[in-house]
Scaffold this motif. Sequence first.
Motif, short mmCIF file in Angstrom:
data_model
loop_
_atom_site.label_atom_id
_atom_site.label_comp_id
_atom_site.label_asym_id
_atom_site.label_seq_id
_atom_site.Cartn_x
_atom_site.Cartn_y
_atom_site.Cartn_z
N LEU A 321 0.84 -1.20 0.00
CA LEU A 321 0.00 0.00 0.00
C LEU A 321 0.88 1.25 0.00
O LEU A 321 0.60 2.23 -0.71
CB LEU A 321 -0.93 0.00 1.22
N ALA A 322 1.98 1.22 0.76
CA ALA A 322 2.89 2.37 0.80
C ALA A 322 3.49 2.64 -0.57
O ALA A 322 3.71 3.81 -0.95
CB ALA A 322 4.01 2.11 1.82
N SER A 323 3.75 1.60 -1.33
CA SER A 323 4.32 1.80 -2.67
C SER A 323 3.33 2.51 -3.59
O SER A 323 3.73 3.35 -4.40
CB SER A 323 4.73 0.45 -3.27
N TRP A 324 2.04 2.21 -3.45
CA TRP A 324 1.05 2.92 -4.27
C TRP A 324 0.93 4.38 -3.86
O TRP A 324 0.74 5.27 -4.69
CB TRP A 324 -0.32 2.23 -4.17
N ILE A 325 1.07 4.65 -2.59
CA ILE A 325 1.00 6.03 -2.12
C ILE A 325 2.23 6.82 -2.57
O ILE A 325 2.14 7.95 -3.05
CB ILE A 325 0.87 6.06 -0.57
N HIS A 326 3.42 6.18 -2.46
CA HIS A 326 4.68 6.87 -2.76
C HIS A 326 4.94 6.95 -4.26
O HIS A 326 5.35 8.00 -4.77
CB HIS A 326 5.84 6.15 -2.06
N GLU A 334 -8.48 8.10 -1.50
CA GLU A 334 -8.80 7.33 -2.71
C GLU A 334 -8.80 5.83 -2.42
O GLU A 334 -9.65 5.09 -2.91
CB GLU A 334 -7.79 7.65 -3.82
N TRP A 335 -7.86 5.42 -1.59
CA TRP A 335 -7.79 4.00 -1.21
C TRP A 335 -9.04 3.57 -0.45
O TRP A 335 -9.62 2.51 -0.72
CB TRP A 335 -6.53 3.75 -0.38
N SER A 336 -9.44 4.40 0.50
CA SER A 336 -10.60 4.03 1.33
C SER A 336 -11.89 3.94 0.52
O SER A 336 -12.84 3.24 0.92
CB SER A 336 -10.76 5.05 2.46
N GLN A 337 -11.95 4.62 -0.60
CA GLN A 337 -13.16 4.63 -1.41
C GLN A 337 -13.19 3.48 -2.43
O GLN A 337 -14.19 3.27 -3.11
CB GLN A 337 -13.29 5.96 -2.15
N MET A 338 -12.11 2.75 -2.56
CA MET A 338 -12.06 1.63 -3.51
C MET A 338 -12.85 0.44 -2.99
O MET A 338 -12.98 0.23 -1.77
CB MET A 338 -10.60 1.17 -3.74
N SER A 339 -13.34 -0.38 -3.90
CA SER A 339 -13.98 -1.64 -3.51
C SER A 339 -12.90 -2.63 -3.08
O SER A 339 -11.73 -2.47 -3.41
CB SER A 339 -14.75 -2.22 -4.69
N SER A 340 -13.32 -3.64 -2.36
CA SER A 340 -12.36 -4.66 -1.90
C SER A 340 -11.68 -5.34 -3.08
O SER A 340 -10.48 -5.62 -3.05
CB SER A 340 -13.07 -5.70 -1.04
N THR A 341 -12.44 -5.58 -4.13
CA THR A 341 -11.86 -6.24 -5.32
C THR A 341 -10.78 -5.37 -5.95
O THR A 341 -9.71 -5.84 -6.32
CB THR A 341 -12.96 -6.53 -6.34
N LYS A 342 -11.07 -4.06 -6.05
CA LYS A 342 -10.10 -3.15 -6.67
C LYS A 342 -8.85 -3.04 -5.80
O LYS A 342 -7.72 -2.97 -6.31
CB LYS A 342 -10.75 -1.79 -6.88
N LYS A 343 -9.05 -2.98 -4.48
CA LYS A 343 -7.90 -2.93 -3.57
C LYS A 343 -7.01 -4.15 -3.77
O LYS A 343 -5.77 -4.05 -3.83
CB LYS A 343 -8.37 -2.87 -2.12
N TYR A 344 -7.66 -5.29 -3.89
CA TYR A 344 -6.91 -6.53 -4.07
C TYR A 344 -6.11 -6.49 -5.38
O TYR A 344 -4.95 -6.91 -5.43
CB TYR A 344 -7.87 -7.72 -4.07
N GLU A 345 -6.72 -5.96 -6.44
CA GLU A 345 -6.03 -5.86 -7.73
C GLU A 345 -4.80 -4.96 -7.63
O GLU A 345 -3.73 -5.27 -8.16
CB GLU A 345 -6.99 -5.32 -8.80
N TYR A 346 -4.95 -3.83 -6.95
CA TYR A 346 -3.83 -2.90 -6.81
C TYR A 346 -2.69 -3.54 -6.01
O TYR A 346 -1.51 -3.41 -6.37
CB TYR A 346 -4.31 -1.62 -6.13
N LEU A 347 -3.03 -4.21 -4.92
CA LEU A 347 -2.00 -4.84 -4.10
C LEU A 347 -1.34 -5.99 -4.86
O LEU A 347 -0.11 -6.18 -4.77
CB LEU A 347 -2.60 -5.34 -2.79
N SER A 348 -2.11 -6.76 -5.59
CA SER A 348 -1.55 -7.87 -6.36
C SER A 348 -0.57 -7.35 -7.42
O SER A 348 0.48 -7.95 -7.65
CB SER A 348 -2.67 -8.66 -7.03
N PHE A 349 -0.95 -6.24 -8.06
CA PHE A 349 -0.06 -5.67 -9.06
C PHE A 349 1.25 -5.20 -8.43
O PHE A 349 2.35 -5.46 -8.95
CB PHE A 349 -0.74 -4.50 -9.78
#
Length: 875
Positions: A321-326, A334-349
């Motif tokens: 998560l820190a890497s997406w912020i930095h 923006e993170w808090s407003q994402m769906s769980s599925t989208k959060k998972y996609e971002y972290l997986s990437f």
Amino acid sequence: MCETSGLTKENVEKKGTNFNFQDSDIDVLIESASRVIAPLWPISTFAARNPWMGLEKQSFEQVAGWFKDILDVDLYPSASMILSAKSRGEIHEDFVNMRLQRWLDSHSFNIPRNVAERFCHAALKLDPLPSSLLSSHELEKSVEEFSGLNMGSIESSFMQPISSHLEDRNGERLVNILDHHCIKWCKLYLDGSQAGWTMPNRQEGFYHTWQRLIQYDPALNKQQRKNLKDWPQDPHMALKEALAKLEIPRSKIQPYLEAHLLSLPGWAGMMLWHSEQSRHEHELLTEYLAVRISMEYTIIKPHLPLTNQRSEKKVSITPLLASWIHWGGLTIEEWSQMSSTKKYEYLSFAHSFDDKVRRKIWLEAWEQTHADQLSQKIASKQHEANGEKSSLAQLAFCIDVRSEPFRRQLEKEGSIETIGIAGFFGLPIATSELGSHHCHSSLPVILKPQRKIKEIVDDDGVFSKYQQRKQAVSSLSYTFKTMKQNVLASLLLPEVSGPWLTLQMVTRSFVPKRADRFIRNLRETWLRKPETKLTLNHVHNTGEEIPIGFSEEEKVYYARQALKMMGLIKDFAPLVVICGHGSQSTNNPYASSLDCGACGGESGGFNARVLAALCNLPEVREGLSSEGIEIPVDTVFVAAEHKTTVDELHWLYVPELSEAAQEAFDHIEAIMPKVSQNANAERLAQLPNFQSKLKNPQTEAHRFAEDWSEVRPEWGLAGNAAFIIGQRELTQNCDLEGRAFLHNYDWKQDENGDLLANIIAGPGTVAQWINLQYYASTVAPHYYGSGNKATQTVTAGLGVMQGNGSDLLAGLPWQSVMQSDHETYHSPLRLLVVIHAPSQYVKRLLNNDSAFREKVKNGWVRLASVDPEGRWKNW
């Protein structure tokens, strides 16, 4: 490991801990597990080793990921190395972007491409995540809210010794205690006559000797000694019992053995090497594992039974998560407003585009930049090549990268043609110097000697007197060593030797050049070694394992093969010089690593002398003539040695010369001071502590070679990056900066492709091993290097350790690859093989040589070709 892990026989792949299977099954598992280490030769015959030679069926990327997971060892260059190379202009960012686009195209993800690219470009700057961000309260809170989701798809599990998870009462990890015991017993058993007291009953084998002595080891407590006293007498039974008591499932036995081999890869590698050298010790690696895992069980027995001893390594969400912020410009809102599925996609990437991937992209861009620069250099200089070859003299050098600058300086003086060939000159021989009872395999370690060549003298009286003088020197040295190691005699030794050793220390410290020259001249004057001949003719009924000398057919065969490998079958010059090479340094445990890698850590001069003598024999020339190789009557072959530390040519064998050959010889003698001066100036300018404007290059080169405090007498093969197979005209006017192995090859003389196949299988393999040894020692010096020369300890006559209880260090010292504590000298690039031939020759090679094809496909070497029209192609 990776795809090699797990059991290889169906009858031992069953789950559970019932160990009713044969010794042969254990042997199969050990042989498969041993692929994670490489044989380690004694340092006195230092031979380059590819640390991953058994893992080339996996890709470099797979092996790098596995080592990072189980050992936390990085096989990719560090961020600081990459950024330093970029600042020097060694990496073009266009290639970085090209590699990034290729990676993105090969992966599927459910986030916008522009968002992914922006994140990747920022991450590829390789700046670390700010510690303030990683520890921030907002980030921690966001991670806690997400932790309920399953991230199992980005988890990994791996195998480590059980002792690595446990500690004793003092907080020391039990695996460190286990390592200490194993090192102690390995040193005792493998000692090469360095210890004053040898291991009792060593002839019974490692395991049996250990099993006899362990019950008296004061480093173990009474209960541990008692347990091992009643331990099985057979190493196979002991290993099976230890694994059973540790409750290692059958499906995990091979990974468990791999983990133990990788705990001390140096000592394990030395055991593996010994097991391959002698029938008597062919089970030595099995015995080593039996000792190690038996001791592990004994040490951790008080902690048994264990629960949850092998846990999975979970992925931490915080840095993702820190890497997406930095790097991705994402905000907490923006993170808090994402769906769980989208959060998972971002972290997986973010997890997929991890640090290993980023540095892999940079490494490939670095390598592509090097290939691009080399191709441009070759293309820009091809039109400058001479149309006709020089005819005054031809000098054949080893392909060693240190020959390239010296050859270039020679060619600048005109009337000289140079040739590249592996430094053992295709002679599968063991060599024995005058009066020696021992012989040395003078060829690559991947081959076995077929013939022995000895130095002899015709006059028995002269030989007897020389032997007496040599024996006197040997006796003095032996007596000194014996007294030093003897408990009582060592008390007297300082009184006897003190004055002489004090004088030697003072002179070597303050006037090293004069002192070394005086000592060397004193030894040579005393020994007065007579002129010798070589046993080239086959000697019958000697009772030796290896036949002495060559048959008449073999003389012609080996001469023909060497000349064909050099591409020298016509247009002979009056003088042909076969040049071996060696190094010169003082007080250097790694001296043999600077000698010829193709000759098993020895000088190539002996081989050069043998080949030159063969090519001068009338019967050999007659045999060659019948096969279409006409050597002119006035052509004479001589032998010399290129001293790489001082860039001088020393003559070893100069028979009677023809008038034309004498003219060529005199020409070489006349230009050699200038050649040596220029070569030294170019080479020494690369050393960090040489001031070119203030010091004479030749004088300083000799000081580097003779000063016993000099930790870097020369760079050796540091910087090696390419292996160019082709006509000298391809590279003749190129300054390759001493980074390329150069092997002559004329595709027009190789219709069936056999010459090219032999070059790849022999010299090509040696060059790859050298390249990966330097690579490993640079990117992972703490694991594959050998640390600071100044703090090394030579142990057991085998190799070096740091202190008195480390692993046997298998790689190169810090000073061989680094120019300072923070700046590398060697660029860790995988070897680029460049073949000067039509594309169909390269295709045929790849089709016929599955091992080479596998190395190219899996990223262990890179491959390019230059066709007859000068077009470059990356394969």
